[in-house]
Scaffold this motif. Structure first.
Motif, PDB file in Angstrom:
ATOM      1  N   THR A   1       0.932  -1.203   0.027  1.00 46.73           N
ATOM      2  CA  THR A   1       0.124  -0.040  -0.075  1.00 46.73           C
ATOM      3  C   THR A   1       0.798   1.136   0.092  1.00 46.73           C
ATOM      4  O   THR A   1       2.113   0.922  -0.157  1.00 46.73           O
ATOM      5  CB  THR A   1      -1.048   0.014   1.162  1.00 46.73           C
ATOM      6  OG1 THR A   1      -1.774   0.886   1.046  1.00 46.73           O
ATOM      7  CG2 THR A   1      -0.191   0.149   2.651  1.00 46.73           C
ATOM      8  N   HIS A   2       0.055   2.381  -0.086  1.00 46.75           N
ATOM      9  CA  HIS A   2       0.853   3.730   0.119  1.00 46.75           C
ATOM     10  C   HIS A   2       0.431   4.495   1.437  1.00 46.75           C
ATOM     11  O   HIS A   2      -0.903   4.292   1.894  1.00 46.75           O
ATOM     12  CB  HIS A   2       0.546   4.647  -0.992  1.00 46.75           C
ATOM     13  CG  HIS A   2       1.148   3.968  -2.305  1.00 46.75           C
ATOM     14  ND1 HIS A   2       0.904   4.471  -3.366  1.00 46.75           N
ATOM     15  CD2 HIS A   2       2.220   3.313  -2.591  1.00 46.75           C
ATOM     16  CE1 HIS A   2       1.448   4.024  -4.454  1.00 46.75           C
ATOM     17  NE2 HIS A   2       2.248   3.185  -3.901  1.00 46.75           N
ATOM     18  N   PHE A   3       1.110   5.161   2.067  1.00 43.74           N
ATOM     19  CA  PHE A   3       0.911   6.198   3.217  1.00 43.74           C
ATOM     20  C   PHE A   3       1.402   7.436   2.598  1.00 43.74           C
ATOM     21  O   PHE A   3       2.436   7.796   2.411  1.00 43.74           O
ATOM     22  CB  PHE A   3       1.500   5.525   4.447  1.00 43.74           C
ATOM     23  CG  PHE A   3       1.225   4.296   5.008  1.00 43.74           C
ATOM     24  CD1 PHE A   3      -0.169   4.197   5.471  1.00 43.74           C
ATOM     25  CD2 PHE A   3       2.046   3.164   4.752  1.00 43.74           C
ATOM     26  CE1 PHE A   3      -0.384   2.713   5.896  1.00 43.74           C
ATOM     27  CE2 PHE A   3       1.789   1.926   5.295  1.00 43.74           C
ATOM     28  CZ  PHE A   3       0.309   1.749   5.723  1.00 43.74           C
TER      29      PHE A   3
ATOM     30  N   GLU B   1      14.310   8.784   4.587  1.00 46.55           N
ATOM     31  CA  GLU B   1      13.750   9.134   3.540  1.00 46.55           C
ATOM     32  C   GLU B   1      14.494   9.410   2.613  1.00 46.55           C
ATOM     33  O   GLU B   1      13.827   9.503   1.221  1.00 46.55           O
ATOM     34  CB  GLU B   1      12.686  10.513   4.129  1.00 46.55           C
ATOM     35  CG  GLU B   1      11.591  10.319   5.160  1.00 46.55           C
ATOM     36  CD  GLU B   1      11.042  11.458   5.603  1.00 46.55           C
ATOM     37  OE1 GLU B   1      10.574  12.198   4.508  1.00 46.55           O
ATOM     38  OE2 GLU B   1      11.180  11.932   6.555  1.00 46.55           O
ATOM     39  N   GLU B   2      15.881   9.396   2.616  1.00 47.70           N
ATOM     40  CA  GLU B   2      16.843   9.626   1.473  1.00 47.70           C
ATOM     41  C   GLU B   2      17.198   8.062   1.093  1.00 47.70           C
ATOM     42  O   GLU B   2      18.032   8.016  -0.007  1.00 47.70           O
ATOM     43  CB  GLU B   2      18.044  10.338   1.913  1.00 47.70           C
ATOM     44  CG  GLU B   2      17.539  11.779   2.561  1.00 47.70           C
ATOM     45  CD  GLU B   2      16.964  12.507   1.451  1.00 47.70           C
ATOM     46  OE1 GLU B   2      17.456  12.341   0.454  1.00 47.70           O
ATOM     47  OE2 GLU B   2      15.975  13.332   1.651  1.00 47.70           O
TER      48      GLU B   2
ATOM     49  N   PRO C   1      10.460   5.599   0.268  1.00 49.89           N
ATOM     50  CA  PRO C   1      10.062   6.954   0.397  1.00 49.89           C
ATOM     51  C   PRO C   1       9.957   7.778  -1.018  1.00 49.89           C
ATOM     52  O   PRO C   1      10.754   7.588  -1.825  1.00 49.89           O
ATOM     53  CB  PRO C   1      10.860   7.706   1.151  1.00 49.89           C
ATOM     54  CG  PRO C   1      11.792   6.589   1.960  1.00 49.89           C
ATOM     55  CD  PRO C   1      11.782   5.405   0.859  1.00 49.89           C
ATOM     56  N   LEU C   2       8.749   8.266  -1.487  1.00 46.76           N
ATOM     57  CA  LEU C   2       8.784   8.975  -2.806  1.00 46.76           C
ATOM     58  C   LEU C   2       8.205  10.309  -2.632  1.00 46.76           C
ATOM     59  O   LEU C   2       6.946  10.453  -2.995  1.00 46.76           O
ATOM     60  CB  LEU C   2       7.632   8.039  -3.542  1.00 46.76           C
ATOM     61  CG  LEU C   2       8.174   6.467  -4.004  1.00 46.76           C
ATOM     62  CD1 LEU C   2       7.069   5.776  -4.644  1.00 46.76           C
ATOM     63  CD2 LEU C   2       9.386   6.614  -5.078  1.00 46.76           C
ATOM     64  N   GLY C   3       8.719  11.044  -1.944  1.00 45.77           N
ATOM     65  CA  GLY C   3       8.260  12.370  -1.803  1.00 45.77           C
ATOM     66  C   GLY C   3       7.164  12.577  -0.614  1.00 45.77           C
ATOM     67  O   GLY C   3       7.607  12.263   0.618  1.00 45.77           O
TER      68      GLY C   3
ATOM     69  N   VAL D   1       4.933   7.026   0.857  1.00 45.31           N
ATOM     70  CA  VAL D   1       5.659   5.921   0.973  1.00 45.31           C
ATOM     71  C   VAL D   1       4.973   4.692   0.571  1.00 45.31           C
ATOM     72  O   VAL D   1       4.026   4.460   0.880  1.00 45.31           O
ATOM     73  CB  VAL D   1       6.481   5.693   2.587  1.00 45.31           C
ATOM     74  CG1 VAL D   1       7.506   6.807   2.932  1.00 45.31           C
ATOM     75  CG2 VAL D   1       5.523   5.372   3.375  1.00 45.31           C
ATOM     76  N   SER D   2       5.690   3.851  -0.213  1.00 44.99           N
ATOM     77  CA  SER D   2       5.431   2.734  -0.521  1.00 44.99           C
ATOM     78  C   SER D   2       6.039   1.499   0.204  1.00 44.99           C
ATOM     79  O   SER D   2       7.170   1.567   0.483  1.00 44.99           O
ATOM     80  CB  SER D   2       5.840   2.326  -2.082  1.00 44.99           C
ATOM     81  OG  SER D   2       5.624   1.026  -2.236  1.00 44.99           O
ATOM     82  N   VAL D   3       4.816   0.989   0.779  1.00 48.79           N
ATOM     83  CA  VAL D   3       5.341  -0.089   1.937  1.00 48.79           C
ATOM     84  C   VAL D   3       4.673  -1.353   1.546  1.00 48.79           C
ATOM     85  O   VAL D   3       3.633  -1.577   0.826  1.00 48.79           O
ATOM     86  CB  VAL D   3       4.951   0.437   3.118  1.00 48.79           C
ATOM     87  CG1 VAL D   3       5.201  -0.912   4.321  1.00 48.79           C
ATOM     88  CG2 VAL D   3       5.642   1.549   3.753  1.00 48.79           C
ATOM     89  N   GLY D   4       5.476  -2.521   1.685  1.00 49.11           N
ATOM     90  CA  GLY D   4       4.868  -3.858   1.390  1.00 49.11           C
ATOM     91  C   GLY D   4       5.634  -4.953   1.829  1.00 49.11           C
ATOM     92  O   GLY D   4       7.054  -4.560   2.251  1.00 49.11           O
TER      93      GLY D   4
END
Length: 446
Positions: free
Chosen positions: A199-201, A215-216, A238-240, A243-246
């Motif tokens: 998912t994304h947060f 985050e870097e 982290p994408l700005g 964040v994509s987490v799975g």
């Protein structure tokens, strides 16, 4: 964009994800009329945000106009039991030398990319569908007419009753494997069935991002039954502003819900100081997928090509899906001119992907006691070497004289023992940095 399929036989691209759009874009740039079967991308989270070296170089080369969706990363950090594995791209790149990239005909880079697939795919769709060379047919494939004697496809039959007669057929259906199944080819599976939850947060408006060091980087984490309630491997990208987490695990590892799996992932990351929910608090729907890693017997036939992940899929951590998709896209105009030659070259290139699966099998599923400095160095060096070997081999697909001459020489150099050594840093974590061995999360997951 034409409103209906052309009456004459033209190339057909089945699948409108990143693979299909990239092939369509390249054909349009080459002035080739074609049909793209599929609809626009959605807004739900998707896999494929992580890129390897090939994907980074090709993304920069093919889509500089979409750089606003790129997120450069200098570092990948892996927490593997009581060790931290840190791969600094800039340090490693200096070891390999910028000369290597230039000799192979690529731009020299000091970072690898990950990218916002939601924004990128939406923008790429607009450009793809707007091309006068591309006819978009938003319909599902109902059947494919394959002739084994000629090893060719005569028709693509759609659910709306339309029948397309392809001069050449690109399979960009990825895990759908439409052409592979239609040919009846042998498919070799790589390991047991897998389950993925992701998912994304997002950070709410006004909340600052880029505050924490993690985050870097891209952070990979191994979960264990004794501390987390399950054996799995997870990612945090982290994408700005999101964040994509799975996590990925064996399909028979746990019958917990996708929500419970991601809660266990959040707890595991928090114990290593990666507390992404503190500022990235806005959740979106959770996605779940069951799949298998695989490779087909061959990548191409008389008038067809299994593009990128439609031919082979290996451990997602290799980031190879995007790179192989873009490689197929770059090759698309040439394969139309000489299917036999470029089909063989693409098959040869794609088979170099398979050995990396066993490398990542170690990171994803080895027992806790196997994660020792010697083995972590060995497998991270093996991953780096296989990437460089595949990059050197990719010059055969590019049709550039300088790269074609340099590729075999650099391939020979990279394959020598000891050329790549201790590419990543391995550090044993202080006991205070380690998760609670009592596994408080076990009961919560159960």
């Amino acid at each position: 964009m034409p409103s209906s399929p052309p009456s004459r036989s033209v190339p057909v691209v089945v699948g409108s994800g990143l693979t299909g759009m990239s092939i369509s874009t390249t054909l349009s740039r080459a002035g080739v009329d074609h049909v793209l079967v599929g609809g626009p991308p959605g807004t739900l989270p998707r896999l494929g945000e992580s890129l390897n070296l090939e994907g980074t170089l090709l993304l920069l080369e093919m889509y500089p106009e979409l750089s606003r969706f790129f997120f450069p990363k200098k570092t990948v950090v892996g927490y593997l039991a009581d060790h931290q594995l840190t791969c600094d791209f800039d340090v490693g790149q200096r070891r390999v030398s910028r000369v290597v990239f230039r000799a192979l005909g690529y731009r020299a880079v000091s970072e690898f990319l990950q990218f916002d697939r939601l924004g990128f795919d939406a923008a790429l769709w607009e450009a793809t569908a707007a091309s006068p060379r591309c006819t978009v047919v938003d319909a599902k494939v109902a059947g494919l007419d394959y002739d084994a004697a000629s090893d060719s496809f005569a028709a693509v039959r759609l659910e709306d009753g339309t029948a397309l007669s392809p001069s050449y057929l690109f399979d960009a259906s990825n895990h759908g494997r439409l052409l592979g199944q239609a040919t009846g080819m042998e498919m070799r599976t790589l390991g047991p069935p897998q389950r993925v939850a992701y998912t994304h947060f997002h950070a709410p408006d006004g909340v600052p991002v880029g505050v924490d060091a993690w985050e870097e980087a891209t952070v990979i984490l191994r979960l264990f039954r004794d501390t987390d309630g399950l054996d799995a491997i997870a990612w945090c990208i982290p994408l700005g502003r999101y964040v994509s987490v799975g996590l990925s695990l064996s399909a028979d590892e746990s019958d917990a819900s996708d929500e419970a799996l991601l809660e266990a992932t959040e707890r595991a990351y928090a114990r290593y100081g990666v507390r992404y929910r503190e500022r990235f608090s806005r959740a979106v729907p959770i996605m779940g997928l069951k799949h298998r890693y695989f490779v087909y017997d061959r990548a191409a036939g008389a008038n067809w090509l299994l593009a990128g992940p439609s031919f082979a899929q290996v451990w997602w951590m290799a980031g190879a899906g995007v790179g192989t998709a873009l490689a197929a896209a770059q090759l698309a105009p040439r394969v139309l001119g000489d299917p036999a030659r470029w089909g063989r070259e693409y098959d040869r290139y794609m088979r170099r992907l398979v050995p990396i699966h066993a490398t990542f099998e170690f990171f994803a599923s080895a027992p806790r006691e196997a994660y020792v400095p010697r083995e972590l160095h060995r497998y991270s060096d093996r991953f780096t070497t296989t990437n460089l070997l595949r990059l050197a081999a990719s010059t055969r697909l590019r049709g550039r004289r300088r790269g074609a001459l340099a590729g075999p020489l650099l391939h020979w150099i990279f394959s020598r023992p000891g050329v790549i050594r201790d590419f990543c840093d391995v550090r044993r974590l202080d006991p205070s940095e380690l998760p609670d061995p009592q596994g408080a999360a076990v009961a919560a997951l159960a």
